[in-house]
Design an enzyme around this catalytic site. Structure first.
Site, mmCIF file in Angstrom:
data_model
loop_
_atom_site.group_PDB
_atom_site.id
_atom_site.type_symbol
_atom_site.label_atom_id
_atom_site.label_comp_id
_atom_site.label_asym_id
_atom_site.label_seq_id
_atom_site.Cartn_x
_atom_site.Cartn_y
_atom_site.Cartn_z
ATOM 1 N N GLU A 1 0.939 3.967 -3.075
ATOM 2 C CA GLU A 1 1.096 5.367 -2.710
ATOM 3 C C GLU A 1 2.460 5.941 -3.083
ATOM 4 O OE1 GLU A 1 -1.343 7.175 -1.556
ATOM 5 O OE2 GLU A 1 -2.742 5.487 -1.418
ATOM 6 N N HIS B 1 -7.404 -2.440 -3.825
ATOM 7 C CA HIS B 1 -6.095 -2.097 -4.396
ATOM 8 C C HIS B 1 -5.585 -3.184 -5.339
ATOM 9 C CE1 HIS B 1 -5.562 1.563 -2.206
ATOM 10 N NE2 HIS B 1 -5.651 0.981 -1.036
ATOM 11 N N HIS C 1 0.827 -1.214 0.000
ATOM 12 C CA HIS C 1 0.000 0.000 0.000
ATOM 13 C C HIS C 1 0.852 1.250 0.000
ATOM 14 C CE1 HIS C 1 -2.568 3.233 1.572
ATOM 15 N NE2 HIS C 1 -3.559 2.572 1.025
#
Length: 379
Positions: free
Chosen positions: A292, A327, A261
């Site tokens: 990210e 995701h 993530h």
């Protein structure tokens, strides 16, 4: 007509044709979008459950044409319309009659039904089997996800405060909290803050380690937890890609790219540590990235360049996440231009890009690690 004045038959197929919407259709769709946006929030109130019910009822009343028109700040047709599997295969673990001893399994959560049952449910079932004298219950930290599941599936999952109140009301004396979080990041910190309010309401409260254990001060610091997870996820990736070993994949010019993530929290060093761990294990064709892009060296374009410069021509993408949810399905394997799959394909450097939609939580060795973490605080 051909250049030699000869007629040729051609069959033309047009797809995704949408009829022009009437003002009434758009108004009905907009009203549902407002209801979805109203429950796409992180704070629970006494009206939340009713709002979830009303949003679903309004969605069901739309025609197919109107459903395609639903669009808001967060709302879209997929909110209710996407098929993510059979919700009945999952157990919300929100019943009373808990007993004196409880293991509360705290997860971020996912609205993807199959992933919730296999990844989160897999960990919960492993803990229940390992500690039969303890009642296992569930809590999610993402109210947005709890609301999504409630509205779409009519299934209520406790948030952390609700789960703790349930434990208090049931007379639990010993409470063990097992976070399924990957690291000591922001979600873990928020959980610890929530638990402070309940210190005096149980005889004993103990919090087990998240999956990758202690963070460590820099990228060189690794531990037994990180080694176990690295071995487990790479072994699964290699098996699912039909290779006999990491070396066999390397010889085939296939890189394994694990997408985490990412976080602005100081715990983001964990991703660099996992890359260090891969290198220590001799997995030279395994690369760590993050959605990210935090830390910076895990950003997609940087990872693509690393894989390309290392000479790999094939790529297997797999989430370095406990749950293969939004995701994994969208940011990693989606068809949009900004997905990782599309990014690797658009680079033109790779002849093959495959995606494995599989979370860490369904891997037996990962489940075993959670069992060990829980056991360490039960003793």
């Amino acid at each position: 007509m051909g250049t030699k004045e000869k007629w040729y038959d051609h069959k033309v197929t047009v797809t995704d044709v949408k009829p022009e919407a009437s003002e009434e259709d758009q108004a009905a769709a907009d009203a549902v979008a407002e209801k979805i946006d109203a429950i796409y929030v992180q704070e629970w109130t006494e009206d939340t459950d009713k709002q979830c019910e009303e949003a679903k009822k309004a969605w069901d009343a739309l025609t197919d044409t109107q459903k395609e028109l639903v669009e808001g700040e967060e709302a879209d047709p997929d909110y209710f319309g996407r098929d993510t599997g059979d919700a009945s295969k999952d157990d919300a673990l929100n019943t009373d009659n808990i007993g004196d001893k409880e293991i509360l399994v705290v997860s971020f959560g996912t609205s993807f039904n199959d992933s919730r049952a296999q990844d989160i449910g897999g960990i919960e079932k492993a803990l229940a089997a390992a500690y039969p004298d303890w009642a296992v219950r569930r809590a999610f930290t993402a109210q947005i996800i709890i609301n999504h599941i409630n509205a779409r599936e009519d299934v209520e999952i406790d948030n952390v405060e609700q789960a703790l109140e349930r434990a208090v009301n049931n007379g639990v004396k010993e409470l063990v909290v097992q976070p399924t979080h990957l690291m000591h990041g922001a979600e873990y910190d928020e959980l610890m803050d929530a638990l402070k309010k309940y210190d005096k309401k149980f005889d004993k409260v103990a919090v087990a380690e998240p999956l990758l254990g202690e963070v460590g001060k820099d990228a060189s610091v690794i531990n037994a937890d990180k080694e176990a997870v690295a071995k487990a996820v790479v072994a699964e990736a290699i098996k699912d890609a039909s290779f006999d070993s990491v070396d066999a994949a390397d010889k085939d010019k296939t890189a394994i790219v694990l997408m985490g993530h990412g976080t602005s929290h100081t715990a983001n060093v964990t991703y660099r540590q996992m890359q260090t761990q891969m290198e220590k294990l001799g997995y030279k064709n395994v690369f760590i990235g993050t959605v990210e892009g935090e830390p910076e060296e895990t950003e997609l374009s940087v990872v693509i360049d690393k894989v390309k410069d290392a000479g790999y021509t094939k790529v297997v993408l797999r989430p370095l996440m406990v749950v293969a949810g939004d995701h994994a399905n969208n940011d990693m394997a989606g068809d949009d231009d900004d997905s990782w799959k599309s990014g690797f394909e658009a680079s033109g450097a790779f002849e093959k890009v495959d995606c494995q939609i599989s979370g860490l939580g369904r891997i037996a060795d990962v489940q075993k690690l959670y069992v060990e973490h829980t056991g360490a605080v039960i003793k």
